[in-house]
Write a protein that holds these residues in place. Structure first.
Motif, PDB file in Angstrom:
ATOM      1  N   HIS A  55       0.807  -1.320   0.085  1.00 18.10           N
ATOM      2  CA  HIS A  55       0.019   0.003   0.184  1.00 18.10           C
ATOM      3  C   HIS A  55       0.857   1.204   0.064  1.00 18.10           C
ATOM      4  N   PRO A  57       0.388   4.718  -0.457  1.00 23.18           N
ATOM      5  CA  PRO A  57       0.011   5.814   0.316  1.00 23.18           C
ATOM      6  C   PRO A  57       0.764   5.734   1.848  1.00 23.18           C
ATOM      7  N   THR A  58       0.465   4.447   2.535  1.00 27.03           N
ATOM      8  CA  THR A  58       0.824   4.525   3.608  1.00 27.03           C
ATOM      9  C   THR A  58       2.440   4.684   3.936  1.00 27.03           C
ATOM     10  N   GLU A 164      -4.819   5.715   6.133  1.00 23.90           N
ATOM     11  CA  GLU A 164      -4.702   5.437   4.589  1.00 23.90           C
ATOM     12  C   GLU A 164      -5.523   4.467   3.793  1.00 23.90           C
ATOM     13  N   HIS A 167      -9.312   5.217   4.146  1.00 29.30           N
ATOM     14  CA  HIS A 167      -9.653   6.411   3.801  1.00 29.30           C
ATOM     15  C   HIS A 167     -10.573   7.436   4.841  1.00 29.30           C
ATOM     16  N   PRO A 255      -5.063  14.344  -1.170  1.00 30.02           N
ATOM     17  CA  PRO A 255      -4.433  13.094  -0.511  1.00 30.02           C
ATOM     18  C   PRO A 255      -3.403  13.385   0.474  1.00 30.02           C
ATOM     19  N   ASP A 257      -1.063  11.748   1.788  1.00 28.35           N
ATOM     20  CA  ASP A 257       0.273  11.088   1.435  1.00 28.35           C
ATOM     21  C   ASP A 257       1.240  11.811   0.555  1.00 28.35           C
ATOM     22  N   LEU A 258       0.395  12.565  -0.481  1.00 24.32           N
ATOM     23  CA  LEU A 258       0.951  13.449  -1.300  1.00 24.32           C
ATOM     24  C   LEU A 258       1.242  15.016  -0.864  1.00 24.32           C
TER      25      LEU A 258
END
Length: 423
Positions: A55, A57-58, A164, A167, A255, A257-258
């Protein structure tokens, strides 16, 4: 290939329980990595499936906040915070409360493990300098860091994973977790203060701290003091980026993570701090542990056996998707295999109930205070004490950890049952 997957899974989680595998020089990260390699090498899992199970994003969010924390460590912010706390001209009980508040606040943003790693050595030295027994303060640091990290979706690795993957809303989770965390911190202060009342002074025979040269820096009077000296500019950069990210998580629907990755990139573009130093403070082993467990748990899910086991338990009257059994399973597994592997196992069950994700995040994190091995933060604090000749046995930790865990989990359970902060 199901027998291969089951064998690798069983050996991996045995390694999580034991902290390694017998007769091999492997820690938990090595076990998880070896398990993932075995699955791919035997073609039990294809390369494409292995990559898809990770995963991203994590991992991006974890890496980004490690960079932010590295900026603050190199800027001396954590050491400065510990020194300011240690210099407060207050009674030990008030100092204990201030420490709990600061450690919890920092851990809610910068991760409990990082806060304990940076503050524990400085705190131990300053307590000894004041002729105070450092053990109650070190235990308070670990407990408060674990509790504070439960307040947000960026406070610890398992919360990042839950947030993440499912969501979750950042402000929505904060609204549900804030009250039980704050009440838990107050109870922790009261319990540690009560359990150590009248025994604040440093016992005779405790040796003076042996501080390594790289943990010392000259103060304005020319005398050595523990920790890195404060670099106001570098610390301010890290704090501003962290504050902007926290505000963005609350109010901007982009998002996480971004946004965090952009913040990390901004800090890496520095004229003073070399990227080698900042990246050297990133916990690459934790990132590898996550990747290995993603692959192993993903392979197990693909066999369909976990779903069959859950259905079988539900038919027998134990529905792990219901709040109470999920809460109990999270508590037990977090102390058996550690909270990150436990959360990865239970994560598919958390989406079945509206409060399942919050329940899993709170229970897995608060369970970490029970015993020393319950969380990495506890281990970091105990090791920092040992390097200074201060022994924190599992019994002494448990005398604080068990009542704190029981009380805070009780508060969390009641808060979830009443639906405090739920939409």
């Amino acid at each position: 290939m199901t027998p291969v997957i089951l064998t690798v899974f069983a050996l991996t989680y045995l390694g999580m329980i034991l902290g390694g595998l017998p007769f091999l020089k492997l820690d938990r990260t090595g076990v998880a990595l070896l398990g993932a390699i075995a699955l791919v090498a035997t073609e039990a899992v294809s390369e494409q499936a292995a990559l898809a199970a990770i995963h991203a994003p994590t991992l991006i969010l974890l890496f980004s906040f490690m960079v932010v924390s590295a900026q603050l460590r190199l800027g001396g912010f954590y050491d400065w915070a510990a020194r300011r706390l240690g210099a407060l001209p207050v009674r030990p009980l008030v100092l204990l409360g201030a420490l709990i508040a600061v450690a919890a606040s920092l851990s809610a943003v910068f991760s409990n493990d990082i806060v304990c790693l940076a503050m524990a050595p400085v705190l131990a030295d300053l307590c000894i300098a004041r002729r105070l027994d450092p053990v109650p303060f070190l235990l308070a640091l670990a407990c408060a860091a674990n509790l504070g990290s439960a307040a947000t979706l960026i406070g610890n690795p398992q919360n990042m994973l839950i947030g993440e993957t499912l969501h979750l809303s950042f402000p929505g989770y904060l609204a549900q977790a804030a009250l039980p965390v704050v009440l838990g911190l107050l109870v922790t202060w009261g319990l540690i203060g009560l359990l150590t009342w009248g025994r604040w002074e440093l016992p005779a025979g405790v040796p003076a701290p042996s501080v390594h040269s790289d943990e010392r820096g000259p103060n304005t009077a020319g005398h050595p003091e523990p920790g890195r000296p404060l670099n106001r500019w570098q610390s301010a950069k890290g704090l501003v980026v962290a504050a902007l990210l926290f505000a963005a998580f609350l109010f901007v629907p982009w998002p996480r993570d971004l946004m965090a990755l952009a913040g990390a990139g901004l800090l890496l573009t520095s004229r003073r701090l070399h990227s080698r130093r900042m990246l050297g403070l990133v916990d690459w082993e934790l990132l590898v542990l996550f990747m290995g467990l993603f692959i192993i748990n993903g392979a197990l899910q693909q066999t369909g056996l976990p779903a069959q086991a859950v259905a079988g338990l539900a038919a027998a009257g134990v529905d792990l998707q219901a709040p109470a059994p999920l809460f109990a399973a999270s508590f037990l597994l977090s102390n058996l295999v550690s909270n990150v592997p436990a959360v990865m196992l239970l994560l598919p069950l958390a989406s079945a109930h509206p409060q399942g994700a919050t329940l899993l995040a709170l229970s897995s994190t608060l369970a970490g205070n029970l015993f020393i091995v319950g969380s990495i933060a506890n281990i970091i604090v105990v090791q920092a004490a040992e390097r200074r000749g201060i022994r924190i046995s599992w019994r002494r930790h448990a005398r604080v950890g068990v009542p704190v865990t029981v009380a805070t989990l009780g508060i969390a359970a009641v808060s979830l049952w009443l639906g405090v902060g739920a939409p």
